[in-house]
Design an enzyme around this catalytic site. Structure first.
Site, PDB file in Angstrom:
ATOM      1  N   HIS A  48       0.826  -1.210   0.000  1.00 21.38           N
ATOM      2  CA  HIS A  48       0.000   0.000   0.000  1.00 21.38           C
ATOM      3  C   HIS A  48       0.860   1.259   0.000  1.00 21.38           C
ATOM      4  O   HIS A  48       2.049   1.242   0.332  1.00 21.38           O
ATOM      5  CB  HIS A  48      -0.935  -0.001   1.211  1.00 21.38           C
ATOM      6  CG  HIS A  48      -0.200   0.039   2.525  1.00 21.38           C
ATOM      7  ND1 HIS A  48       0.373   1.191   3.034  1.00 21.38           N
ATOM      8  CD2 HIS A  48       0.061  -0.933   3.430  1.00 21.38           C
ATOM      9  CE1 HIS A  48       0.949   0.931   4.185  1.00 21.38           C
ATOM     10  NE2 HIS A  48       0.784  -0.349   4.464  1.00 21.38           N
TER      11      HIS A  48
ATOM     12  N   GLU B 181      -1.568  -7.144   8.222  1.00 22.11           N
ATOM     13  CA  GLU B 181      -0.183  -6.939   8.621  1.00 22.11           C
ATOM     14  C   GLU B 181       0.142  -7.715   9.897  1.00 22.11           C
ATOM     15  O   GLU B 181      -0.755  -8.153  10.631  1.00 22.11           O
ATOM     16  CB  GLU B 181       0.079  -5.435   8.806  1.00 22.11           C
ATOM     17  CG  GLU B 181       1.505  -5.045   9.206  1.00 22.11           C
ATOM     18  CD  GLU B 181       2.601  -5.488   8.229  1.00 22.11           C
ATOM     19  OE1 GLU B 181       2.752  -6.711   8.033  1.00 22.11           O
ATOM     20  OE2 GLU B 181       3.315  -4.620   7.705  1.00 22.11           O
TER      21      GLU B 181
END
Length: 205
Positions: A9, A79
């Site tokens: 990202h 994550e």
């Protein structure tokens, strides 16, 4: 086995300042959005057979900005759970744990809802994700694309290459980049890493 594209990202305020960002749903900065938009030509030049995205808004917005609107949200792409180190920078951690390194030393325990993960636990998620990737390759044509996070994608890369999860430490990964995992003689290889188009030339006027 086809090409596996990994997209980290774009920039967030926390990634810019080095704060460990696991469960905290931090949005992209405007610079992070621009990083994602710049990837569009790289993505459009390939046929996407299947795409998966982390549940975090920073990953989902990145997927939208690169033109991938039908990515399947997969919780295994989230994550690393940093536990008690959520939101803390490496220099801050090293004040009390000199020489601390995430991939070898792990994280401090966190609250029950986010207790923290070992590198081996992150590797188990990566293995599950890679099994889905291989299933996608068996049922579609084109590349498979994952939009997710820096530390998780580093561990996933290590596992794709047959290395232990801790070997993810070898693969520095910048925000707003594309990486390509391919094959050579039927063996997994890194075919491209931290790829982004060149920045637009600045006018001298």
């Amino acid at each position: 086995m086809g090409d596996l594209f990994l997209v980290r990202h774009g920039e967030t305020e926390w990634s810019r300042s080095g704060r460990h960002t696991g469960c905290t749903d931090v949005p992209l900065t405007e610079h992070g959005r621009e990083e994602a938009r710049r990837l569009v030509p790289l993505i459009r030049s390939h046929r996407i057979g299947a795409a998966f995205v982390s549940p975090s808004q920073r990953a989902r917005e990145t997927a939208q900005l690169i033109g991938v609107h039908d990515a399947r949200v997969d919780p295994d792409l989230h994550e690393w759970d940093y536990g008690g180190y959520e939101g803390v920078t490496t220099p801050e951690i090293q004040r009390t744990r000199p020489g601390w390194f995430l991939f070898t030393d792990g994280v401090a325990p966190g609250p029950p809802e986010h207790p923290g993960e070992s590198v081996e636990q992150v590797g188990e998620r990566a293995d599950r994700m890679l099994a889905r990737v291989d299933a996608a390759f068996a049922n579609t044509e084109g590349v498979v694309l994952l939009v997710a996070h820096g530390h998780f994608l580093r561990v996933l890369t290590a596992r794709r290459l047959g290395l232990p999860p801790s070997a993810g430490a070898l693969f520095q990964l910048a925000t707003g980049t594309v990486c390509r995992l391919g094959t050579e003689h039927d063996r997994p290889v890194i075919a491209g890493w931290n790829i982004r188009p060149p920045a637009p030339a600045q006018s001298s006027d």
